[in-house]
Design an enzyme around this catalytic site. Sequence first.
Site, PDB file in Angstrom:
ATOM      1  N   GLU A 277       0.809  -1.230   0.000  1.00 37.59           N
ATOM      2  CA  GLU A 277       0.000   0.000   0.000  1.00 37.59           C
ATOM      3  C   GLU A 277       0.844   1.283   0.000  1.00 37.59           C
ATOM      4  O   GLU A 277       0.504   2.241   0.699  1.00 37.59           O
ATOM      5  CB  GLU A 277      -0.924   0.018   1.235  1.00 37.59           C
ATOM      6  CG  GLU A 277      -1.843  -1.155   1.305  1.00 37.59           C
ATOM      7  CD  GLU A 277      -2.605  -1.250   2.628  1.00 37.59           C
ATOM      8  OE1 GLU A 277      -3.783  -1.596   2.580  1.00 37.59           O
ATOM      9  OE2 GLU A 277      -2.018  -0.999   3.694  1.00 37.59           O
TER      10      GLU A 277
HETATM   11  C1  TNX Z   1      -4.433  -3.848   4.878  1.00 36.49           C
HETATM   12  S1  TNX Z   1      -3.142  -5.992   3.498  1.00 36.49           S
HETATM   13  C2  TNX Z   1      -3.146  -3.683   5.335  1.00 36.49           C
HETATM   14  C3  TNX Z   1      -2.935  -3.160   6.691  1.00 36.49           C
HETATM   15  C4  TNX Z   1      -4.222  -2.966   7.426  1.00 36.49           C
HETATM   16  C5  TNX Z   1      -5.181  -4.065   7.084  1.00 36.49           C
HETATM   17  C6  TNX Z   1      -6.466  -4.030   7.851  1.00 36.49           C
HETATM   18  C7  TNX Z   1      -1.871  -5.198   3.960  1.00 36.49           C
HETATM   19  C8  TNX Z   1      -0.597  -5.770   3.588  1.00 36.49           C
HETATM   20  N1  TNX Z   1      -2.016  -4.060   4.656  1.00 36.49           N
HETATM   21  O1  TNX Z   1      -2.192  -1.970   6.641  1.00 36.49           O
HETATM   22  O2  TNX Z   1      -3.959  -2.965   8.795  1.00 36.49           O
HETATM   23  O3  TNX Z   1      -5.472  -3.992   5.723  1.00 36.49           O
HETATM   24  O4  TNX Z   1      -7.228  -5.186   7.600  1.00 36.49           O
END
Ligand code: TNX
Length: 477
Positions: A277
């Site tokens: 992300e």
């Molecule tokens: C996605 S999936 C994230 C996290 C969040 C989570 C909450 C991923 C690698 N990163 O930063 O905490 O969703 O479900």
Amino acid sequence: MTLAVVPAPAEMRTDAAAAPFTAAPGSTIEDVVSFRVVPGGPPESYRLRVDGTGIEITAADEAGLFYAVQTLEQLQTFHGDSWSIPAVEIADAPRFGYRGLMLDVARHFFDVDTVKAVIDRAASLKLNRLHLHLSDDQAWRIALAARPLLAERASASAVGGDPGGCYTKADYAEIVRHAAERHMTVVPEIDMPGHTHAVGLAHPELVEDPVVSDAVQDAAARFGGGLPTAGEPYTGFAVGFSSLRVGDEATYDFVADVFGELAAMTPGPYLHFGGDESLATSDDDFAVFVARVSQLIADLGKTPIAWHEAGAAPRLDDTTIGQYWGFTTPTAGMDEKARAFVAGGSQLILSPADAVYLDMKPEAGFPLGLEWADGPTSVRRAYEWEPADLIDGVGENAILGVEAALWTETVRTLHDIDTLAFPRLAAAAEAAWSPATGASALRTWESFRTRVGRLGPLWARRGIRFHRSSEIDWSAA
Ligand code: TNX
């Protein structure tokens, strides 16, 4: 008769007519079992025979002995100060060598005793990796001698303004030791180049200003926590607004300090550098950054792990293991990025969010948890997926293992951890350990829900506050 062994063993034969083993009052498993290590079988494998006369375990290694004992503890029925175990023969070995649980200690901090309790729970389900998500926008959780300002200035915060905290080097060593005693390897993650707002509390010169997108504003409106502001702790749920300064050499000095020290503190082979992300980093910058960090970790003699987004980078070190967090039916090119790790000769850890993200609500309206991964995740959905069928072109040999993930935006206590993790962690453990879905009568939802239901008394005895999901029949318990 279906015995309550979870994850399902490779082979199990029972004879309901045969006499059980009944222990003399006051005796423990260790008192009565004959243990033998016979090297040569698959790593972590064991054989177990119980009949009216005794209990025999042979195992390929110490881990196999440990797992045989976990199986026995699931089979014990107590009668006063005695106990019995039904007659059974088990031949068992894990399907995958990497069987993980990720705990996010950044959104909320969990003290060493809580982490130890989580290790005990995971190890009892034959998981062998504890992935600690040690940094995020909200805080930094590991004290490093090379960069003391991180612990001093970036560890006090948490989601919702809750108290923060930080592991000292002695704390971390204690966690590593406790895990190793239970055959678990600690996998530390420092997330970058995104998820780095907290780094800026200690080292403002290393981070870009927050990028407040519509999605970030939306998260603030839905969950609170305000908008991220440079130099101030962030306590909300939004993601994707922070970035390290990718074009600045000082950033790589920082990365070298952090991973150099973490490598020296970590006996296990893996260092996870995040890479998820990174929405505030341009694609080109991201590719340059993750390639360089993966090479730096490989040069430290460790195996890099990154979330699947890093697969898009052409010059990633080819030993980098990818961690897939897309859905069980891949969307938006996530499978493409995951496949790139395999094309480079490496492997994947599978963490499909709509199955093994333990922070998803188990049912609508549940007080804890999130819902973004296609709504609530029932126990059945956590169970009914087959690792080798997840991503086209990613078969058995391309899969290093399976990891359940517990992000902790809504999770504050061990009680919360238990309520979200149990019983769904058992489903993830079965995907990681047991033969492929449908490979035996045990590897079905109907068998799983019966077996897991009978573990209620054991979990209750251990103080595990599991969710009494209506999908499971707990009455035999
Ligand atoms: C996605 S999936 C994230 C996290 C969040 C989570 C909450 C991923 C690698 N990163 O930063 O905490 O969703 O479900």
